[in-house]
Design a protein around this motif. Sequence first.
Motif, PDB file in Angstrom:
ATOM      1  N   HIS A  43       0.853  -1.173   0.000  1.00 51.37           N
ATOM      2  CA  HIS A  43       0.000   0.000   0.000  1.00 51.37           C
ATOM      3  C   HIS A  43       0.900   1.238   0.000  1.00 51.37           C
ATOM      4  CE1 HIS A  43      -3.143   2.765   0.812  1.00 51.37           C
ATOM      5  NE2 HIS A  43      -4.041   1.782   0.921  1.00 51.37           N
ATOM      6  N   GLN A  44       0.885   1.992  -1.121  1.00 54.45           N
ATOM      7  CA  GLN A  44       1.918   3.011  -1.315  1.00 54.45           C
ATOM      8  C   GLN A  44       1.922   4.130  -0.274  1.00 54.45           C
ATOM      9  OE1 GLN A  44       4.611   2.669  -3.512  1.00 54.45           O
ATOM     10  NE2 GLN A  44       3.703   0.634  -3.473  1.00 54.45           N
ATOM     11  N   SER A  45       0.782   4.350   0.401  1.00 51.00           N
ATOM     12  CA  SER A  45       0.788   5.461   1.374  1.00 51.00           C
ATOM     13  C   SER A  45       1.575   5.107   2.641  1.00 51.00           C
ATOM     14  CB  SER A  45      -0.645   5.866   1.708  1.00 51.00           C
ATOM     15  OG  SER A  45      -1.393   4.733   2.026  1.00 51.00           O
ATOM     16  N   TYR A  46       1.855   3.815   2.849  1.00 49.27           N
ATOM     17  CA  TYR A  46       2.634   3.440   4.043  1.00 49.27           C
ATOM     18  C   TYR A  46       4.084   3.135   3.725  1.00 49.27           C
ATOM     19  CZ  TYR A  46      -2.084   2.713   5.806  1.00 49.27           C
ATOM     20  OH  TYR A  46      -3.388   2.884   6.153  1.00 49.27           O
TER      21      TYR A  46
END
Length: 434
Positions: A43-46
């Motif tokens: 998950h790119q936001s993490y």
Amino acid sequence: MVTRKEKRELEKDTNYFFEFVKIKEHFCRNLDRKLKRVKDPRHQSYVTYGTDLLLLMIIVKNASNCKSMREMSHRLNRDECIENIKKVLRLESLDELPNYDTINDFLMKVSPEELEHIRTYIIQELLKKRSLERYRIKGGYWGVIVDGTGLFSFKEEHCDHCLRRVYTDEETGDKQTVYMHHVLEAKLVVGDMVLSIGSEFIENESKDVSKQDCELKAFYRLVEKLKETFKRLPICILGDSLYACEGVFHLCEQYRWKYILRFKEGRIQSLGDEFQAQKKLEQSTMKNVFWANDLAYQARTVNMLEGTVEEQEKQKQFLFLTNIRVNERNAKALVSAGRHRWHIENQGFNHQKNHRYHIEHANSHDYQAMKNHYLLTQITDILMQLYEKGLDVLKRIRKSKKEISSNLLEAIRTRLLTDEDISHLKKPIQVRLT
Ligand SMILES: [Zn+2]
């Protein structure tokens, strides 16, 4: 041999980690970019760390012979090391290295195919180098060893894909099931180097399969992938007697590949008998190498060849089955191709188990992460062989694999790379693989 003084002189100015990076750049200039472009399922936001960093950490772990993920984290956690990794990956900033949980979490998700692509990229870069041409088998074929080995075994069921084997205690009659994971490897033979070009895991599709997966079934999957990946590569399969069967002959014919397979008489009785009969007729010649071409087998003919090789002062006989036509000129070379490759192949797994990489140690309990660790080991092993065969200092000073790895680890932890070093990486260098 070099004297101890010469050895000190030679080593004083050698930054082993820098040399490793130089050789890596020389043979596969875009490797870092490839590591960075791996399809990232997180998950790119993490995401804090790039895929290039996570993958390079495992390559460094393997190359420096850290036995466990914990040991890796412990050893690499130094300012110099962080700075060196930041520099070689040309990162803008890096305060801390990712810890082993972060890396394993990533390896649980990333597709093994992504790592296979990276290995293929390295091999294709190598094949482009003219200097490797001289290692082809007569007729222009590249020797590819195929062999399976056990990786992990557990007393309890580990996952849905485990292979199972039931053992019976001879005295008590108690039955015990062992759960295992095996792999089948295809390795390209380049002189003394054996470079992984394909890995197929031997695994059951599900828990309730009626017939378990096996080496031969995995072989057909492996070669299909090889053919797809290296479409026009002329391959000569070097395998043991398990592969001396109709399915393999047919497949090699279809792909226009060659094979040199070990042959045990019981494997195909009629061929064994025919060969022995022909040999008996010509017994008087007492040759070291004996062959018979055009032996009929089903709808085709095959050739057989027997050679005597001296090994540890003992005369050993080897029998091979091949679709290369044997003659006076190539007979000896074929025996030694078959035999010599055998020798290095056995060393290959032995080294990966007992001397460096510890491939039987599970770095994660998750099956996908286990596969990815295995593939990263094969990638590292290619880079390490290029490094060992390519670096002059290592050619002059004999060192064990363990010593070579610990020198590398010491260098990455203590010798700070300069900006000048990094700019040097752009300059072409000469590497002779011997
Ligand atoms: Zn399992």
